[in-house]
Design a protein around this motif. Structure first.
Motif, PDB file in Angstrom:
ATOM      1  N   ARG A 123       0.835  -1.206   0.000  1.00 14.98           N
ATOM      2  CA  ARG A 123       0.000   0.000   0.000  1.00 14.98           C
ATOM      3  C   ARG A 123       0.865   1.249   0.000  1.00 14.98           C
ATOM      4  O   ARG A 123       0.610   2.208  -0.730  1.00 14.98           O
ATOM      5  N   GLY A 124       1.907   1.249   0.812  1.00 10.95           N
ATOM      6  CA  GLY A 124       2.797   2.406   0.871  1.00 10.95           C
ATOM      7  C   GLY A 124       3.523   2.638  -0.431  1.00 10.95           C
ATOM      8  O   GLY A 124       3.670   3.775  -0.889  1.00 10.95           O
ATOM      9  N   LYS A 125       3.977   1.543  -1.055  1.00  9.43           N
ATOM     10  CA  LYS A 125       4.669   1.669  -2.339  1.00  9.43           C
ATOM     11  C   LYS A 125       3.736   2.227  -3.403  1.00  9.43           C
ATOM     12  O   LYS A 125       4.127   3.082  -4.210  1.00  9.43           O
ATOM     13  N   ALA A 126       2.479   1.773  -3.413  1.00 13.67           N
ATOM     14  CA  ALA A 126       1.512   2.269  -4.399  1.00 13.67           C
ATOM     15  C   ALA A 126       1.252   3.762  -4.215  1.00 13.67           C
ATOM     16  O   ALA A 126       1.137   4.518  -5.192  1.00 13.67           O
ATOM     17  N   ILE A 127       1.194   4.204  -2.959  1.00 11.88           N
ATOM     18  CA  ILE A 127       0.984   5.625  -2.689  1.00 11.88           C
ATOM     19  C   ILE A 127       2.195   6.433  -3.143  1.00 11.88           C
ATOM     20  O   ILE A 127       2.061   7.485  -3.773  1.00 11.88           O
ATOM     21  N   LEU A 128       3.386   5.952  -2.837  1.00 13.52           N
ATOM     22  CA  LEU A 128       4.601   6.661  -3.253  1.00 13.52           C
ATOM     23  C   LEU A 128       4.688   6.723  -4.774  1.00 13.52           C
ATOM     24  O   LEU A 128       5.040   7.769  -5.339  1.00 13.52           O
ATOM     25  N   ASP A 129       4.378   5.621  -5.446  1.00  9.60           N
ATOM     26  CA  ASP A 129       4.374   5.614  -6.913  1.00  9.60           C
ATOM     27  C   ASP A 129       3.412   6.672  -7.449  1.00  9.60           C
ATOM     28  O   ASP A 129       3.708   7.377  -8.414  1.00  9.60           O
ATOM     29  N   SER A 130       2.240   6.778  -6.803  1.00  9.33           N
ATOM     30  CA  SER A 130       1.247   7.771  -7.223  1.00  9.33           C
ATOM     31  C   SER A 130       1.756   9.191  -7.012  1.00  9.33           C
ATOM     32  O   SER A 130       1.594  10.058  -7.877  1.00  9.33           O
ATOM     33  N   LEU A 131       2.398   9.426  -5.882  1.00  7.31           N
ATOM     34  CA  LEU A 131       2.926  10.758  -5.589  1.00  7.31           C
ATOM     35  C   LEU A 131       4.029  11.149  -6.561  1.00  7.31           C
ATOM     36  O   LEU A 131       4.097  12.297  -7.016  1.00  7.31           O
ATOM     37  N   LEU A 132       4.888  10.189  -6.881  1.00  5.99           N
ATOM     38  CA  LEU A 132       6.007  10.461  -7.789  1.00  5.99           C
ATOM     39  C   LEU A 132       5.566  10.491  -9.251  1.00  5.99           C
ATOM     40  O   LEU A 132       6.272  11.033 -10.106  1.00  5.99           O
ATOM     41  N   GLY A 133       4.424   9.880  -9.524  1.00  4.21           N
ATOM     42  CA  GLY A 133       3.914   9.865 -10.894  1.00  4.21           C
ATOM     43  C   GLY A 133       4.546   8.803 -11.761  1.00  4.21           C
ATOM     44  O   GLY A 133       4.353   8.800 -12.977  1.00  4.21           O
ATOM     45  N   THR A 134       5.301   7.887 -11.147  1.00  2.08           N
ATOM     46  CA  THR A 134       5.939   6.817 -11.912  1.00  2.08           C
ATOM     47  C   THR A 134       6.260   5.658 -10.982  1.00  2.08           C
ATOM     48  O   THR A 134       6.654   5.867  -9.826  1.00  2.08           O
ATOM     49  N   PRO A 135       6.100   4.413 -11.440  1.00  6.28           N
ATOM     50  CA  PRO A 135       6.410   3.252 -10.593  1.00  6.28           C
ATOM     51  C   PRO A 135       7.903   3.174 -10.281  1.00  6.28           C
ATOM     52  O   PRO A 135       8.735   3.471 -11.137  1.00  6.28           O
ATOM     53  N   GLN A 136       8.207   2.791  -9.048  1.00  5.17           N
ATOM     54  CA  GLN A 136       9.595   2.618  -8.629  1.00  5.17           C
ATOM     55  C   GLN A 136       9.881   1.114  -8.541  1.00  5.17           C
ATOM     56  O   GLN A 136       9.788   0.510  -7.476  1.00  5.17           O
ATOM     57  N   ASN A 137      10.213   0.512  -9.684  1.00  6.36           N
ATOM     58  CA  ASN A 137      10.353  -0.944  -9.747  1.00  6.36           C
ATOM     59  C   ASN A 137      11.791  -1.423  -9.891  1.00  6.36           C
ATOM     60  O   ASN A 137      12.043  -2.618  -9.945  1.00  6.36           O
ATOM     61  N   GLY A 138      12.743  -0.524  -9.984  1.00 12.89           N
ATOM     62  CA  GLY A 138      14.134  -0.922 -10.172  1.00 12.89           C
ATOM     63  C   GLY A 138      14.749  -1.443  -8.887  1.00 12.89           C
ATOM     64  O   GLY A 138      14.134  -1.407  -7.813  1.00 12.89           O
ATOM     65  N   PRO A 139      15.979  -1.921  -8.954  1.00 13.17           N
ATOM     66  CA  PRO A 139      16.677  -2.392  -7.751  1.00 13.17           C
ATOM     67  C   PRO A 139      16.951  -1.244  -6.789  1.00 13.17           C
ATOM     68  O   PRO A 139      17.077  -0.093  -7.202  1.00 13.17           O
ATOM     69  N   GLN A 140      17.001  -1.564  -5.515  1.00  7.78           N
ATOM     70  CA  GLN A 140      17.276  -0.552  -4.506  1.00  7.78           C
ATOM     71  C   GLN A 140      18.694  -0.009  -4.682  1.00  7.78           C
ATOM     72  O   GLN A 140      19.633  -0.755  -4.975  1.00  7.78           O
ATOM     73  N   THR A 141      18.846   1.287  -4.491  1.00 13.17           N
ATOM     74  CA  THR A 141      20.152   1.929  -4.591  1.00 13.17           C
ATOM     75  C   THR A 141      20.341   2.892  -3.420  1.00 13.17           C
ATOM     76  O   THR A 141      19.395   3.165  -2.669  1.00 13.17           O
ATOM     77  N   GLY A 142      21.542   3.418  -3.281  1.00 14.85           N
ATOM     78  CA  GLY A 142      21.801   4.440  -2.265  1.00 14.85           C
ATOM     79  C   GLY A 142      21.477   3.966  -0.873  1.00 14.85           C
ATOM     80  O   GLY A 142      21.768   2.830  -0.483  1.00 14.85           O
ATOM     81  N   TYR A 143      20.821   4.844  -0.085  1.00 10.21           N
ATOM     82  CA  TYR A 143      20.540   4.515   1.313  1.00 10.21           C
ATOM     83  C   TYR A 143      19.606   3.317   1.422  1.00 10.21           C
ATOM     84  O   TYR A 143      19.671   2.546   2.394  1.00 10.21           O
ATOM     85  N   SER A 144      18.710   3.116   0.424  1.00 12.87           N
ATOM     86  CA  SER A 144      17.773   1.999   0.471  1.00 12.87           C
ATOM     87  C   SER A 144      18.494   0.663   0.371  1.00 12.87           C
ATOM     88  O   SER A 144      18.105  -0.316   1.020  1.00 12.87           O
ATOM     89  N   ALA A 145      19.534   0.610  -0.444  1.00 15.16           N
ATOM     90  CA  ALA A 145      20.319  -0.618  -0.558  1.00 15.16           C
ATOM     91  C   ALA A 145      21.246  -0.780   0.643  1.00 15.16           C
ATOM     92  O   ALA A 145      21.478  -1.892   1.122  1.00 15.16           O
ATOM     93  N   PHE A 146      21.752   0.347   1.140  1.00 16.02           N
ATOM     94  CA  PHE A 146      22.675   0.331   2.275  1.00 16.02           C
ATOM     95  C   PHE A 146      21.978  -0.088   3.568  1.00 16.02           C
ATOM     96  O   PHE A 146      22.519  -0.822   4.386  1.00 16.02           O
ATOM     97  N   ALA A 147      20.736   0.404   3.757  1.00 16.11           N
ATOM     98  CA  ALA A 147      19.961   0.106   4.971  1.00 16.11           C
ATOM     99  C   ALA A 147      18.529  -0.223   4.573  1.00 16.11           C
ATOM    100  O   ALA A 147      17.632   0.627   4.681  1.00 16.11           O
ATOM    101  N   PRO A 148      18.271  -1.444   4.088  1.00 14.74           N
ATOM    102  CA  PRO A 148      16.932  -1.809   3.598  1.00 14.74           C
ATOM    103  C   PRO A 148      15.823  -1.642   4.627  1.00 14.74           C
ATOM    104  O   PRO A 148      14.679  -1.387   4.265  1.00 14.74           O
ATOM    105  N   THR A 149      16.180  -1.753   5.903  1.00 11.83           N
ATOM    106  CA  THR A 149      15.166  -1.638   6.951  1.00 11.83           C
ATOM    107  C   THR A 149      14.481  -0.279   6.907  1.00 11.83           C
ATOM    108  O   THR A 149      13.255  -0.185   7.052  1.00 11.83           O
ATOM    109  N   ILE A 150      15.241   0.792   6.709  1.00 11.44           N
ATOM    110  CA  ILE A 150      14.620   2.122   6.708  1.00 11.44           C
ATOM    111  C   ILE A 150      13.741   2.301   5.487  1.00 11.44           C
ATOM    112  O   ILE A 150      12.733   3.022   5.528  1.00 11.44           O
ATOM    113  N   GLU A 151      14.084   1.622   4.389  1.00 14.10           N
ATOM    114  CA  GLU A 151      13.235   1.693   3.195  1.00 14.10           C
ATOM    115  C   GLU A 151      11.894   1.012   3.466  1.00 14.10           C
ATOM    116  O   GLU A 151      10.845   1.486   3.028  1.00 14.10           O
TER     117      GLU A 151
END
Length: 237
Positions: A123-151
Motif C-alpha cells: 500500500r505504501g509503495k503504491a501511494i509513493l508511486d502515485s505521488l512520484l507519478g511513476t512506478p519505482q520498480n528498479g533495484p534498490q540503490t543508495g541509502y535503500s540498498a545500504f539500509a533496507p530496513t529504513i526503506e
C-alpha cells in the motif's frame, strides 16, 4: 437581434471573468493552505509562542480542529515526536483558551478507518508511486540498498500509516512536508524531491513561489532563500 447579441456578449464576458478568476485562484494558495504551511513550519522549528498565534489564525480562517491535529501529527515523520507533541500541547492550550472565551471551533471529520487488507508495504509503495507519478520498480540503490530496513519503514509507516490517512489531501500533506523540511534545514535532496511531488499532486509553480513568501514571513529570510534555491532547480528541470 440587438438583445440577443447583448446577451451573448454578456454571457461571454461572464465566462471569461469566471475562467480568469478560477485560474487566479488556482495560482494562489488559499488562506487555509497558507495557514497549514505556517503551522507546520513553526511546529518543525519549535517556535511555540508564534505557533500559538498561528493556531488562532488557522482556526479563524476555517481549518477544523482535526485538520490542524493532522498537520501537527504529520510533522513528526520529519521533525520527530518531541516537536510534534509540543505542537499538540500548544494546540490543546489554544483550544482551551478559545473555549474559555466562548469560541466554538469546528471539530471536523475524523480520519476514516483503513479498509484494505493488502500488506502495508504494498500500500505504501503504491501511494509513493502515485505521488512520484511513476512506478519505482528498479533495484534498490543508495541509502535503500545500504539500509533496507529504513526503506521498509518508509513505505509501511510514512506512506501507508500516514499518507494513506484522509482528513488532509495529498497536496496539503505535501505542503506540510516541504514546510517542515525547510524549517529544519540541511535536507535539500528531500526538499527537492517533495517540491517535485507537489507539482505532481496539483500544486502550481506560482503556488510554490507563494510558499517561499509565506516561509519568509513565518520563519525567516535564510530559510526562504534556501527553499528558493531548491525550487529554482526543480522548476528548471
Amino acid at each position: 437581434m440587438k438583445k440577443l447579441l447583448y446577451s451573448t456578449i454578456l454571457l461571454l464576458t461572464l465566462f471569461i471573468t469566471a475562467t480568469l478568476a478560477n485560474a487566479q485562484e488556482t495560482d494562489s494558495l488559499s488562506k487555509q493552505q497558507e495557514s497549514i504551511v505556517q503551522i507546520a513550519a513553526l511546529t518543525g522549528k519549535g517556535a511555540l509562542p508564534a505557533l500559538a498565534t498561528q493556531l488562532h489564525i488557522g482556526l479563524d480562517v476555517g481549518l477544523t480542529i482535526n485538520q490542524i491535529k493532522e498537520v501537527i501529527i504529520h510533522t513528526y515523520a520529519y521533525a520527530g515526536f518531541p516537536r510534534s507533541i509540543r505542537g499538540l500541547q500548544t494546540l490543546l492550550t489554544v483550544l482551551q483558551d478559545r473555549e474559555a472565551k466562548g469560541i466554538k471551533d469546528k471539530l471536523g471529520a475524523e480520519a476514516s478507518p483503513i479498509r484494505s487488507n493488502a500488506p502495508k508495504y504494498d500500500r505504501g509503495k503504491a501511494i509513493l508511486d502515485s505521488l512520484l507519478g511513476t512506478p519505482q520498480n528498479g533495484p534498490q540503490t543508495g541509502y535503500s540498498a545500504f539500509a533496507p530496513t529504513i526503506e521498509i519503514f518508509l513505505k509501511e509507516h510514512l506512506f501507508a500509516d500516514i499518507f494513506e490517512r484522509d482528513v488532509l489531501t495529498y497536496a496539503e500533506r505535501e505542503l506540510v512536508t516541504i514546510a517542515v523540511l525547510n524549517s529544519i534545514g540541511g535536507v535539500e535532496p528531500m526538499l527537492r524531491s517533495h517540491f517535485g511531488i507537489c507539482l505532481n499532486v496539483g500544486l502550481t509553480a506560482a503556488q510554490l513561489k507563494q510558499f517561499i513568501t509565506v516561509i519568509e514571513s513565518t520563519i525567516g529570510e535564510k530559510e526562504s532563500q534556501d527553499a528558493q534555491k531548491v525550487l529554482d532547480e526543480v522548476l528548471k528541470s
